[in-house]
Write a protein that holds these residues in place. Structure first.
Motif, PDB file in Angstrom:
ATOM      1  N   PHE A 180       5.608  -0.130   4.908  1.00 37.81           N
ATOM      2  CA  PHE A 180       5.544   0.667   6.127  1.00 37.81           C
ATOM      3  C   PHE A 180       4.093   1.013   6.487  1.00 37.81           C
ATOM      4  CE2 PHE A 180       9.690   2.491   4.354  1.00 37.81           C
ATOM      5  CZ  PHE A 180      10.485   1.615   5.081  1.00 37.81           C
ATOM      6  N   ARG A 181       3.872   1.204   7.755  1.00 40.25           N
ATOM      7  CA  ARG A 181       2.710   1.970   8.196  1.00 40.25           C
ATOM      8  C   ARG A 181       3.242   3.281   8.762  1.00 40.25           C
ATOM      9  NH1 ARG A 181       2.116   2.106  13.714  1.00 40.25           N
ATOM     10  NH2 ARG A 181       3.213   0.493  14.905  1.00 40.25           N
ATOM     11  N   PHE A 182       2.369   4.259   8.942  1.00 39.10           N
ATOM     12  CA  PHE A 182       2.820   5.580   9.341  1.00 39.10           C
ATOM     13  C   PHE A 182       2.058   6.047  10.580  1.00 39.10           C
ATOM     14  CE2 PHE A 182       3.916   5.009   4.972  1.00 39.10           C
ATOM     15  CZ  PHE A 182       5.210   5.513   4.895  1.00 39.10           C
ATOM     16  N   ALA A 183       2.784   6.717  11.453  1.00 40.50           N
ATOM     17  CA  ALA A 183       2.200   7.142  12.726  1.00 40.50           C
ATOM     18  C   ALA A 183       1.110   8.188  12.525  1.00 40.50           C
ATOM     19  CB  ALA A 183       3.303   7.686  13.644  1.00 40.50           C
ATOM     20  N   ASP A 184       1.282   9.029  11.538  1.00 34.28           N
ATOM     21  CA  ASP A 184       0.290  10.051  11.237  1.00 34.28           C
ATOM     22  C   ASP A 184      -0.863   9.424  10.457  1.00 34.28           C
ATOM     23  OD1 ASP A 184      -0.899  12.158   9.272  1.00 34.28           O
ATOM     24  OD2 ASP A 184       0.119  13.374  10.789  1.00 34.28           O
TER      25      ASP A 184
ATOM     26  N   ASP B 261       5.504  -2.075  10.644  1.00 32.32           N
ATOM     27  CA  ASP B 261       6.101  -1.086  11.546  1.00 32.32           C
ATOM     28  C   ASP B 261       6.230   0.247  10.827  1.00 32.32           C
ATOM     29  OD1 ASP B 261       6.607  -2.747  13.827  1.00 32.32           O
ATOM     30  OD2 ASP B 261       8.304  -3.634  12.761  1.00 32.32           O
ATOM     31  N   THR B 262       6.386   1.316  11.602  1.00 34.01           N
ATOM     32  CA  THR B 262       6.694   2.627  11.028  1.00 34.01           C
ATOM     33  C   THR B 262       8.175   2.672  10.658  1.00 34.01           C
ATOM     34  OG1 THR B 262       7.301   3.634  13.136  1.00 34.01           O
ATOM     35  CG2 THR B 262       4.957   3.695  12.524  1.00 34.01           C
ATOM     36  N   PRO B 263       8.545   3.544   9.734  1.00 35.82           N
ATOM     37  CA  PRO B 263       9.974   3.697   9.434  1.00 35.82           C
ATOM     38  C   PRO B 263      10.802   3.995  10.675  1.00 35.82           C
ATOM     39  CG  PRO B 263       8.661   4.804   7.754  1.00 35.82           C
ATOM     40  CD  PRO B 263       7.705   4.367   8.830  1.00 35.82           C
ATOM     41  N   GLN B 264      10.283   4.852  11.561  1.00 35.04           N
ATOM     42  CA  GLN B 264      11.039   5.199  12.768  1.00 35.04           C
ATOM     43  C   GLN B 264      11.209   3.997  13.683  1.00 35.04           C
ATOM     44  OE1 GLN B 264      12.785   8.022  13.347  1.00 35.04           O
ATOM     45  NE2 GLN B 264      13.604   6.729  14.969  1.00 35.04           N
TER      46      GLN B 264
ATOM     47  N   SER C 293      25.523   0.607  13.649  1.00 31.79           N
ATOM     48  CA  SER C 293      26.123   1.918  13.909  1.00 31.79           C
ATOM     49  C   SER C 293      25.376   3.043  13.212  1.00 31.79           C
ATOM     50  CB  SER C 293      27.585   1.918  13.459  1.00 31.79           C
ATOM     51  OG  SER C 293      27.692   1.727  12.052  1.00 31.79           O
ATOM     52  N   GLN C 294      24.747   2.739  12.075  1.00 34.70           N
ATOM     53  CA  GLN C 294      23.987   3.732  11.337  1.00 34.70           C
ATOM     54  C   GLN C 294      22.958   3.033  10.470  1.00 34.70           C
ATOM     55  OE1 GLN C 294      26.110   5.961   8.318  1.00 34.70           O
ATOM     56  NE2 GLN C 294      24.760   7.741   8.505  1.00 34.70           N
ATOM     57  N   ALA C 295      21.783   3.629  10.363  1.00 37.37           N
ATOM     58  CA  ALA C 295      20.738   3.090   9.497  1.00 37.37           C
ATOM     59  C   ALA C 295      19.985   4.254   8.882  1.00 37.37           C
ATOM     60  CB  ALA C 295      19.785   2.189  10.269  1.00 37.37           C
ATOM     61  N   TYR C 296      19.665   4.120   7.588  1.00 33.28           N
ATOM     62  CA  TYR C 296      18.987   5.212   6.897  1.00 33.28           C
ATOM     63  C   TYR C 296      18.209   4.646   5.709  1.00 33.28           C
ATOM     64  CZ  TYR C 296      23.315   4.552   4.287  1.00 33.28           C
ATOM     65  OH  TYR C 296      24.366   3.987   3.612  1.00 33.28           O
ATOM     66  N   SER C 297      17.180   5.384   5.327  1.00 33.48           N
ATOM     67  CA  SER C 297      16.384   5.005   4.167  1.00 33.48           C
ATOM     68  C   SER C 297      17.108   5.403   2.894  1.00 33.48           C
ATOM     69  CB  SER C 297      15.019   5.695   4.238  1.00 33.48           C
ATOM     70  OG  SER C 297      14.286   5.474   3.052  1.00 33.48           O
TER      71      SER C 297
ATOM     72  N   ASN D 174       4.012   3.612   0.277  1.00 31.94           N
ATOM     73  CA  ASN D 174       4.211   3.046   1.618  1.00 31.94           C
ATOM     74  C   ASN D 174       5.155   1.845   1.609  1.00 31.94           C
ATOM     75  OD1 ASN D 174       2.263   1.726   0.126  1.00 31.94           O
ATOM     76  ND2 ASN D 174       0.782   1.532   1.779  1.00 31.94           N
ATOM     77  N   PHE D 175       6.056   1.814   0.651  1.00 30.12           N
ATOM     78  CA  PHE D 175       7.075   0.767   0.571  1.00 30.12           C
ATOM     79  C   PHE D 175       8.450   1.423   0.526  1.00 30.12           C
ATOM     80  CE2 PHE D 175       3.237  -1.119  -0.924  1.00 30.12           C
ATOM     81  CZ  PHE D 175       3.308  -2.467  -0.600  1.00 30.12           C
ATOM     82  N   GLY D 176       9.419   0.785   1.151  1.00 32.16           N
ATOM     83  CA  GLY D 176      10.742   1.390   1.151  1.00 32.16           C
ATOM     84  C   GLY D 176      11.826   0.410   1.538  1.00 32.16           C
ATOM     85  N   SER D 177      13.051   0.914   1.555  1.00 31.25           N
ATOM     86  CA  SER D 177      14.203   0.089   1.874  1.00 31.25           C
ATOM     87  C   SER D 177      15.232   0.887   2.656  1.00 31.25           C
ATOM     88  CB  SER D 177      14.812  -0.490   0.589  1.00 31.25           C
ATOM     89  OG  SER D 177      15.720  -1.537   0.882  1.00 31.25           O
ATOM     90  N   ILE D 178      15.905   0.210   3.555  1.00 31.16           N
ATOM     91  CA  ILE D 178      16.841   0.803   4.512  1.00 31.16           C
ATOM     92  C   ILE D 178      18.173   0.066   4.403  1.00 31.16           C
ATOM     93  CG2 ILE D 178      17.326   1.019   7.005  1.00 31.16           C
ATOM     94  CD1 ILE D 178      14.220   1.242   7.372  1.00 31.16           C
TER      95      ILE D 178
END
Length: 246
Positions: A170-174, A213-216, A228-232, A238-242
């Protein structure tokens, strides 16, 4: 067995864009382990999550499979009757080694879910009905304008109750959050034996190839694609999965 990653250990007159060639395939397991915080946890739990949502007699996709770590994990966990896995990658060197790893897994463990590896561009695939799709650090290498269309096609192929597992850097907006997590990631790489030269040259090689991309942004795009739904379900630095549900 893979070799130790020393691809960027000596100064390069010009750092070329990163490609998944034979040199990378040869060191890839070591590279990933030392570069991606949380990677073993993500891979192992892709198997757990896939096994929870896989439907009997259905197809499962591992898109951008590289050496097939996610496929191997799913095969260890899946117990549903009649499932099969199709692992797809566009890099010939990755496909060849992936096939060798899957063959070795077959020889060690009996009654595994059948898995096939094929070389193809996932943007050109005609998706068949499926219950689980995995994009494990793959979407970030797809051109941003093509990402939504790919996700829409995946969503259309998923059966009711099906899921997509999407892992990304991920990258982050902040800006402060981005800088701090990036620096901790570099500290992680140094702790795993990479020099500042290796970190800098790898960053130069990949910055035009891996567009983040950002997580959002990911969550909004998945909603736009029809999920219908997506969540982390996991994040480490800065790495993750959804998980995204059809």
């Amino acid at each position: 067995m893979s070799d130790v990653d020393r691809l960027f250990a000596t100064p390069l007159a010009q750092v070329s864009d990163f490609v998944f060639d034979e040199n990378v395939a040869r060191v890839f397991p070591d590279m990933i382990k030392r570069s991606v915080p949380g990677y073993p946890t993500i891979v192992e739990n892709i198997g757990v999550i896939a096994a929870h949502y896989a439907q009997p007699g259905t197809l499962i996709y591992d898109l951008g499979c590289s050496l097939g770590a996610a496929t191997q994990s799913m095969r260890r966990h899946l117990r549903q009757e009649g499932c099969r896995i199709l692992a797809v990658d566009n890099a010939a060197a990755m496909v060849q080694r992936c096939a060798e790893y899957l063959s070795a897994q077959d020889s060690m463990i009996e009654e595994l879910v059948p898995a096939t590896v094929m070389q193809a561009d996932i943007l050109d695939l005609d998706f068949e009905p499926c219950s689980v799709v995995v994009l494990n650090f793959t979407l970030q290498f797809i051109a941003p304008p093509q990402r939504l269309a790919l996700l829409q096609r995946i969503r259309q192929a998923l059966l009711p109750g099906g899921i997509l597992i999407l892992s990304e850097k991920f990258r982050f907006a902040d800006d402060r959050e981005q800088e701090r997590l990036e620096q901790v990631h570099y500290a992680f790489k140094r702790a795993n034996g990479y020099s500042d030269l290796e970190i800098a040259q790898k960053r130069s090689a990949i910055e035009n190839v891996m567009l983040l991309d950002t997580p959002q942004t990911h969550l909004s795009r998945l909603e736009q694609a029809g999920f219908s739904q997506a969540y982390s379900w996991f994040q480490c630095f800065n790495f993750g999965s959804i998980v995204a549900h059809a």
